[in-house]
Design an enzyme around this catalytic site. Structure first.
Site, PDB file in Angstrom:
ATOM      1  N   TRP A 178      15.089  77.814  72.962  1.00 18.99           N
ATOM      2  CA  TRP A 178      15.308  78.137  71.551  1.00 18.99           C
ATOM      3  C   TRP A 178      15.421  76.822  70.809  1.00 18.99           C
ATOM      4  O   TRP A 178      16.302  76.061  71.105  1.00 18.99           O
ATOM      5  CB  TRP A 178      16.572  78.968  71.370  1.00 18.99           C
ATOM      6  CG  TRP A 178      16.694  79.511  69.976  1.00 18.99           C
ATOM      7  CD1 TRP A 178      17.533  79.070  68.987  1.00 18.99           C
ATOM      8  CD2 TRP A 178      15.962  80.606  69.420  1.00 18.99           C
ATOM      9  NE1 TRP A 178      17.359  79.827  67.851  1.00 18.99           N
ATOM     10  CE2 TRP A 178      16.391  80.760  68.080  1.00 18.99           C
ATOM     11  CE3 TRP A 178      14.954  81.452  69.918  1.00 18.99           C
ATOM     12  CZ2 TRP A 178      15.863  81.743  67.244  1.00 18.99           C
ATOM     13  CZ3 TRP A 178      14.449  82.421  69.076  1.00 18.99           C
ATOM     14  CH2 TRP A 178      14.912  82.547  67.752  1.00 18.99           C
ATOM     15  N   ASP A 207      20.109  85.108  62.164  1.00 18.75           N
ATOM     16  CA  ASP A 207      20.174  83.680  61.860  1.00 18.75           C
ATOM     17  C   ASP A 207      18.807  83.138  61.433  1.00 18.75           C
ATOM     18  O   ASP A 207      18.302  82.196  62.010  1.00 18.75           O
ATOM     19  CB  ASP A 207      20.679  82.972  63.133  1.00 18.75           C
ATOM     20  CG  ASP A 207      20.799  81.472  62.970  1.00 18.75           C
ATOM     21  OD1 ASP A 207      21.198  81.015  61.890  1.00 18.75           O
ATOM     22  OD2 ASP A 207      20.479  80.747  63.944  1.00 18.75           O
ATOM     23  N   TYR A 261      27.805  76.352  72.177  1.00 21.59           N
ATOM     24  CA  TYR A 261      28.743  77.205  71.439  1.00 21.59           C
ATOM     25  C   TYR A 261      30.066  77.368  72.185  1.00 21.59           C
ATOM     26  O   TYR A 261      31.088  77.701  71.588  1.00 21.59           O
ATOM     27  CB  TYR A 261      28.128  78.582  71.164  1.00 21.59           C
ATOM     28  CG  TYR A 261      27.048  78.552  70.102  1.00 21.59           C
ATOM     29  CD1 TYR A 261      27.271  77.959  68.867  1.00 21.59           C
ATOM     30  CD2 TYR A 261      25.802  79.132  70.325  1.00 21.59           C
ATOM     31  CE1 TYR A 261      26.290  77.936  67.883  1.00 21.59           C
ATOM     32  CE2 TYR A 261      24.816  79.118  69.356  1.00 21.59           C
ATOM     33  CZ  TYR A 261      25.062  78.512  68.137  1.00 21.59           C
ATOM     34  OH  TYR A 261      24.084  78.498  67.173  1.00 21.59           O
ATOM     35  N   ASN A 310      17.244  92.246  70.045  1.00 19.78           N
ATOM     36  CA  ASN A 310      17.859  90.948  70.296  1.00 19.78           C
ATOM     37  C   ASN A 310      19.313  90.991  69.852  1.00 19.78           C
ATOM     38  O   ASN A 310      19.611  91.245  68.679  1.00 19.78           O
ATOM     39  CB  ASN A 310      17.129  89.851  69.510  1.00 19.78           C
ATOM     40  CG  ASN A 310      17.713  88.465  69.788  1.00 19.78           C
ATOM     41  OD1 ASN A 310      17.515  87.914  70.856  1.00 19.78           O
ATOM     42  ND2 ASN A 310      18.460  87.917  68.833  1.00 19.78           N
ATOM     43  N   GLU A 311      20.207  90.769  70.803  1.00 18.85           N
ATOM     44  CA  GLU A 311      21.633  90.624  70.528  1.00 18.85           C
ATOM     45  C   GLU A 311      22.257  91.839  69.883  1.00 18.85           C
ATOM     46  O   GLU A 311      22.889  91.746  68.824  1.00 18.85           O
ATOM     47  CB  GLU A 311      21.882  89.344  69.726  1.00 18.85           C
ATOM     48  CG  GLU A 311      21.310  88.132  70.450  1.00 18.85           C
ATOM     49  CD  GLU A 311      21.915  86.801  70.050  1.00 18.85           C
ATOM     50  OE1 GLU A 311      22.338  86.687  68.902  1.00 18.85           O
ATOM     51  OE2 GLU A 311      21.952  85.900  70.900  1.00 18.85           O
ATOM     52  N   GLU A 355      16.746  82.536  75.521  1.00 18.45           N
ATOM     53  CA  GLU A 355      17.126  81.446  74.605  1.00 18.45           C
ATOM     54  C   GLU A 355      18.106  80.516  75.293  1.00 18.45           C
ATOM     55  O   GLU A 355      19.040  80.975  75.955  1.00 18.45           O
ATOM     56  CB  GLU A 355      17.838  81.995  73.352  1.00 18.45           C
ATOM     57  CG  GLU A 355      16.959  82.740  72.395  1.00 18.45           C
ATOM     58  CD  GLU A 355      17.718  83.249  71.161  1.00 18.45           C
ATOM     59  OE1 GLU A 355      18.784  82.672  70.822  1.00 18.45           O
ATOM     60  OE2 GLU A 355      17.251  84.221  70.558  1.00 18.45           O
ATOM     61  N   LYS A 412      17.445  73.714  66.167  1.00 21.53           N
ATOM     62  CA  LYS A 412      17.262  73.764  67.623  1.00 21.53           C
ATOM     63  C   LYS A 412      15.802  73.570  68.038  1.00 21.53           C
ATOM     64  O   LYS A 412      15.457  73.708  69.212  1.00 21.53           O
ATOM     65  CB  LYS A 412      17.812  75.072  68.184  1.00 21.53           C
ATOM     66  CG  LYS A 412      19.340  75.164  68.056  1.00 21.53           C
ATOM     67  CD  LYS A 412      19.948  76.256  68.891  1.00 21.53           C
ATOM     68  CE  LYS A 412      21.443  76.360  68.642  1.00 21.53           C
ATOM     69  NZ  LYS A 412      21.792  76.843  67.304  1.00 21.53           N
ATOM     70  N   TYR A 438      24.202  79.626  75.679  1.00 15.07           N
ATOM     71  CA  TYR A 438      24.444  78.333  75.031  1.00 15.07           C
ATOM     72  C   TYR A 438      25.740  77.694  75.542  1.00 15.07           C
ATOM     73  O   TYR A 438      26.486  77.121  74.764  1.00 15.07           O
ATOM     74  CB  TYR A 438      24.521  78.535  73.510  1.00 15.07           C
ATOM     75  CG  TYR A 438      23.234  79.013  72.871  1.00 15.07           C
ATOM     76  CD1 TYR A 438      22.286  78.106  72.406  1.00 15.07           C
ATOM     77  CD2 TYR A 438      22.969  80.375  72.726  1.00 15.07           C
ATOM     78  CE1 TYR A 438      21.106  78.546  71.799  1.00 15.07           C
ATOM     79  CE2 TYR A 438      21.790  80.821  72.127  1.00 15.07           C
ATOM     80  CZ  TYR A 438      20.869  79.894  71.666  1.00 15.07           C
ATOM     81  OH  TYR A 438      19.705  80.326  71.063  1.00 15.07           O
ATOM     82  N   ASN A 486      20.460  85.118  76.202  1.00  8.43           N
ATOM     83  CA  ASN A 486      20.524  83.963  75.306  1.00  8.43           C
ATOM     84  C   ASN A 486      21.811  83.209  75.615  1.00  8.43           C
ATOM     85  O   ASN A 486      22.896  83.715  75.334  1.00  8.43           O
ATOM     86  CB  ASN A 486      20.565  84.413  73.838  1.00  8.43           C
ATOM     87  CG  ASN A 486      19.319  85.195  73.443  1.00  8.43           C
ATOM     88  OD1 ASN A 486      18.312  85.150  74.140  1.00  8.43           O
ATOM     89  ND2 ASN A 486      19.388  85.885  72.327  1.00  8.43           N
TER      90      ASN A 486
END
Ligand code: GCB
Length: 599
Positions: A551, A167, A474, A415-416, A506, A570, A470, A468
């Site tokens: 984040w 992203d 999300y 990451n992810e 994050e 963000k 949210y 991370n």
């Protein structure tokens, strides 16, 4: 790998400035031998900078393929008896370098330096022709991974496009400095520093690597007042510093470590490093710096700015450190790739703690729920052994580059990634084993909120769990209360499953600067503050949470998408580095939490 520097024995020429530039829309550069014949009908391009936002052409902004850079420069004839290197701080993502028509270097990777010994191809006292071809295509075997595809527009024109899993905008071009530099023929190639202390005695363990071991090695260490505080001789050894001043988060102290190689009394080569004396370890579930528990307060960041994209810029970098100090942050993660060496030098000086991340971002399919072996990405045609080889290579190169920075306390290896897949276990076990062979700093892996507690196949290999999260953004969209409840349970479940310290790597929400709503709604400045407050309320109750990285530090550019309004919003600061409301709130919170905050 040593950063190029002027010393008593070395010279340096920075080729930053205006270069000739041509995007290869017709894919003709190779067969027309642009690397030898030079560029015709070129345009002007700054180096360092991403090329995407410099012109007003959408086709260049979104270009996928080869671009060519050209520079002519005279090399002083005084350099004749030296070794000469060309060194590119980074170019995204794959590069080839020609000097006077000869290919001197090919390199894959968009975020690390590469260099070539060009002594034999350079002309002294005359003009030299430097050409760099930079390609920005990503595949499943590059980091970050991606996929190039073709599509036909309404007129039947075939167009190349880049699919990516991450992203942030796929900024491309020569992003960091290009140097020509010299070393003596017999020279220092590398230095490794590891520090420790006993009571007030500082211990600097060092190893100097040379291309030939013909000369004596002398070490001198100077304090910030330029007083000699320690010496040693030999290629490997320890310098003792009495009444040592430790490098501390938000209270940096740097010594100058000077290496000289000599033949008798005559100096052969000299190199100088800024070093800090500090220790890092994990003990009783706490992250310890200098034997005190350290609580991470700060951000995930990006290298990103208006016009220059990912181009190195001292003004924006120093502005960012001033803002980090102002907001009482003590750390950041170099999400999602190794940042410039210049940024890490500043971290050492400002006392900002760094988690250095590899470019392994988004090792995960587009359809995210596709986890499990069959639909996953850890398979022959996607993330495979070749990707792992690249991952290990780039991790080792990052460590080789950054190992001597006191600010860097931990490595983040991905990451992810899709880490619930069984094959991820084999992949990460090898990656971690290889990484631990070259450095002993703690390791963290960062997972997205689709990786469920107890189902991660790789956390067992790591020292710290990065999450991370949210919830309330999300998921539980707009419902901070429900998000907060889910967060608490999620963190507790992760801890119960892994029994390891957790860093909130994050958490945050898109916030349009200037949008105010009372009561708060999504995207408003009020919502950002309330969201952060709710999350902090949870972290403060959980002793295993060792830090909070919001984040993001600032708004940043992404690809075009229906959930991205001119990029990701963000940021706690705008892309122009001005504070949103949340910045004032964080400043207060972090000002009242000590670095050694224990719950
Ligand atoms: C994430 C990614 C980050 C994105 C962020 C977001 O989890 O690690 O690269 O920008 O979410 O804003 O969605």
């Amino acid at each position: 790998m040593l950063y190029p520097k002027i010393t008593a024995t070395r010279s340096l020429l920075n080729l930053a400035g205006v270069w000739n530039f041509k995007a290869d829309y017709q894919e003709e550069g190779y067969h027309k031998h642009w690397y030898k014949n030079g560029l015709k009908d070129y345009e002007l391009m700054p180096v360092p900078a991403s090329y995407n936002d410099i012109t007003v052409e959408a086709r260049l902004r979104d270009f996928v393929g080869d671009v060519w850079y050209e520079k002519k420069t005279i090399v002083p004839k005084q350099w004749k008896d030296e070794n000469i290197f060309i060194r590119i701080g980074s170019a995204s993502h794959n590069s080839k370098v020609w000097i006077n028509g000869t290919l001197v270097k090919e390199y894959i990777g968009g975020f690390l330096p590469f260099e070539a010994n060009i002594t034999d191809v350079i002309k002294y006292g005359e003009e030299n022709h430097i050409v760099i071809c930079v390609n920005n295509e990503l595949t499943w075997q590059t980091l970050p991974p991606g996929e190039v595809y073709y599509f036909e527009d309404a007129e039947g024109n075939k167009k190349k496009k880049q699919k990516q899993q991450h992203d942030f905008f796929n900024y491309s071009g020569i992003h960091r400095n290009v140097y020509l530099y010299t070393t003596p023929k017999s020279h220092i190639e590398d230095i490794t520093i590891k520090t420790d202390y006993k009571d007030t005695l500082g211990l600097v363990h060092y190893e100097v690597c040379r291309n030939e071991a013909l000369n004596e090695v002398n070490i001198e260490v100077y304090d910030e007042d330029n007083q000699l505080v320690g010496t040693s001789t030999g290629g490997i050894g320890t310098v003792e510093i009495k009444a040592v001043k430790l490098w501390k988060p938000q209270n940096a102290y740097l010594y100058k470590f000077v290496v000289k190689t000599l033949t008798g009394d005559s100096l052969v080569d000299q190199y100088e490093l800024n070093i800090g004396v500090r220790t890092v370890k994990i003990e009783n579930g706490q992250f310890m710096i200098n034997n005190e528990p350290f609580y991470f307060k700060g951000f995930g960041k990006h290298e990103d700015m208006d016009v220059k994209g990912k181009g190195l810029d001292d003004a924006i970098n120093i502005r960012d450190y001033n803002l980090l100090n102002w907001i009482n942050a003590n750390s950041f993660r170099t999400a999602h790739y190794p940042y410039s060496e210049e940024i890490l030098d500043l971290a050492d000086r400002y006392g900002i703690v760094i988690i250095g991340e590899t470019p392994a971002v988004g090792m995960l399919g587009q359809a995210v729920p596709a986890v499990g072996e069959l639909d996953g990405v850890f398979r022959e045609d996607k993330i495979n052994d070749e990707t792992l080889k690249e991952h290990i290579r780039l991790t080792k190169e990052m460590i080789a580059r950054d190992k001597n920075h006191p600010a860097v306390v931990m490595w983040s290896l991905s990451n992810e990634a899709s880490v619930m897949e069984p094959k991820a276990e084999v992949y990460f076990e090898k990656l971690v084993t290889e990484t631990r062979k070259v450095d002993d700093r703690p390791l963290i892996n960062v997972s997205l909120m689709l990786i469920e507690p107890g189902k991660c196949k790789v956390s067992k290999f790591f020292d710290v769990i990065g999450l991370n999260l949210y919830f309330g953004w999300y998921s539980e969209k707009g419902d901070i209360d429900a998000g907060g409840k889910r967060l608490k349970k999620w963190l507790q479940d992760w801890y119960d499953a892994e029994k390891k310290p957790i860093l909130l790597a994050e958490y945050g929400i898109d916030t349009i600067a200037g949008l105010h709503k009372e009561p708060a709604i999504m995207f408003s400045e009020e919502f950002q503050v309330e969201f952060l407050k709710a999350y902090h309320g949870v972290f403060d109750q959980l002793p295993f949470v060792i830090g909070e990285h919001v984040w993001n530090f600032s708004d940043f550019m992404t690809g075009q998408d229906i959930v991205r309004v001119d990029g990701n919003k963000k940021g706690v600061f705008t892309r122009q580095r001005q504070p949103k409301m949340a910045a004032h709130y964080l400043r207060k919170r972090w000002g009242s939490l000590k670095n050694t905050y224990t719950k």
